[in-house]
Design a protein around this motif. Structure first.
Motif, mmCIF file in Angstrom:
data_model
loop_
_atom_site.group_PDB
_atom_site.id
_atom_site.type_symbol
_atom_site.label_atom_id
_atom_site.label_comp_id
_atom_site.label_asym_id
_atom_site.label_seq_id
_atom_site.Cartn_x
_atom_site.Cartn_y
_atom_site.Cartn_z
ATOM 1 N N SER A 227 36.506 -21.050 7.980
ATOM 2 C CA SER A 227 37.012 -21.307 6.632
ATOM 3 C C SER A 227 36.052 -22.159 5.809
ATOM 4 N N GLN A 230 33.988 -19.649 3.988
ATOM 5 C CA GLN A 230 34.646 -18.478 3.403
ATOM 6 C C GLN A 230 35.315 -18.820 2.079
ATOM 7 N N SER A 231 35.605 -17.766 1.316
ATOM 8 C CA SER A 231 36.466 -17.920 0.150
ATOM 9 C C SER A 231 37.899 -18.150 0.618
ATOM 10 N N LEU A 232 38.746 -18.605 -0.290
ATOM 11 C CA LEU A 232 40.148 -18.792 0.051
ATOM 12 C C LEU A 232 40.762 -17.493 0.537
ATOM 13 N N GLU A 233 40.478 -16.399 -0.139
ATOM 14 C CA GLU A 233 41.066 -15.118 0.249
ATOM 15 C C GLU A 233 40.629 -14.697 1.645
ATOM 16 N N ALA A 234 39.358 -14.900 1.955
ATOM 17 C CA ALA A 234 38.868 -14.538 3.290
ATOM 18 C C ALA A 234 39.516 -15.412 4.350
ATOM 19 N N SER A 235 39.678 -16.716 4.053
ATOM 20 C CA SER A 235 40.320 -17.622 4.999
ATOM 21 C C SER A 235 41.782 -17.247 5.217
ATOM 22 N N LEU A 236 42.481 -16.909 4.135
ATOM 23 C CA LEU A 236 43.882 -16.492 4.264
ATOM 24 C C LEU A 236 44.000 -15.226 5.106
ATOM 25 N N SER A 237 43.071 -14.312 4.914
ATOM 26 C CA SER A 237 43.102 -13.062 5.682
ATOM 27 C C SER A 237 42.871 -13.333 7.170
#
Length: 270
Positions: A227, A230-237
């Motif tokens: 994380s 990563q971007s927030l979206e990548a981390s959430l995924s």
């Protein structure tokens, strides 16, 4: 008396689900060498291969955690100070830089218990660990500039993530020493301890981690590490995918049942 040539460069001691690694060349102030690099990487590979290990403590024997590079080798143009610029680049890539990659690949948390000076590459090795605590006798420096060098072991990447870009620039461009209290203020370490409390506190911290399910420890470490880049979206995924795996483990079910029953969970690492 056992000579250093007869003793391991890095000692490996298993304490239940915890492994204690100790740099073991106090006669050289645990300076970085090809032998030390190889021994650490062998130990880290051994740890990754054993799913029953839940946490690692890295410390050092003697009064110095790690004094960094070998000044005599620098003077005499030996080892990774020998050869053309392109040869030196290859030596680093195939040598000490493997440590940063090796520590990044370790699946379980690593606690640095810094017992004394961690200078140059010694500080970088401490920064490769996930958590850092230190004795009041510890001393730190990102000292490469004092020798007309740059940090080639990963310090420029690691230090900024520990203290932020402005402080990292100050420490790198001055090369100044800073003591353990300053390290605590900057966030390089999370605990400052009397020398006789360093290893007991390291073991206690490792125990607080190791009481949890093995899969959850590994997944949380991976999520934290990935994380950061990563971007927030990548981390959430990534988190959603890991959560799906976690919720299908027997230890998750046991943790929920134990919480509802108000009892201590019994994990099977399944």
């Amino acid at each position: 008396m056992t000579s250093s040539a007869d003793s391991p460069v890095v000692t490996y001691e298993r304490e239940g689900p915890i492994v204690v690694l100790a740099l073991n060349r106090p006669d050289t102030r645990n300076m970085v060498s090809a032998e030390l690099t190889d021994a650490l990487l062998e130990a880290l590979g051994r740890i990754n291969a054993d799913v029953s290990i839940k946490c690692v403590i890295l410390t050092a024997n003697g009064n110095v955690f790690c004094a960094g590079g070998n000044l005599k080798a620098m003077r005499d143009r030996e080892h990774h100070f020998a050869g053309s610029p392109s040869e030196i680049r290859r030596y680093y890539d195939r040598g000490v830089q493997r440590l940063a990659r090796g520590f990044m690949a370790v699946e379980v948390p690593v606690i640095a218990a810094v017992n004394g000076p961690a200078i140059g590459a010694g500080l970088d090795i401490a920064l490769m660990c996930d958590l850092r605590i230190a004795s009041e006798k510890a001393l730190f420096a990102e000292s490469f500039i004092r020798l007309g060098l740059v940090s080639a072991a990963g310090g420029s990447w690691l230090l900024q993530r520990a203290v932020g870009p402005a402080i990292a620039a100050e420490l790198t461009l001055t090369g100044d020493d800073f003591d353990a209290r300053r390290a605590l203020e900057l966030g390089v370490i999370s605990q400052l301890l009397p020398p006789d409390q360093l290893m007991p506190r390291a073991r206690a911290l490792a125990g607080r981690i190791a009481r949890h399910p093995s899969h959850a420890i590994r997944m949380n470490k991976r999520l934290l590490r990935d994380s950061a880049e990563q971007s927030l979206e990548a981390s959430l995924s990534l988190a959603a995918g890991l959560q799906g795996l976690a919720q299908h483990t027997a230890d998750h079910a046991e943790a929920v049942a134990a919480a509802l029953d108000k009892r201590k969970p019994v994990y099977t690492d399944k």
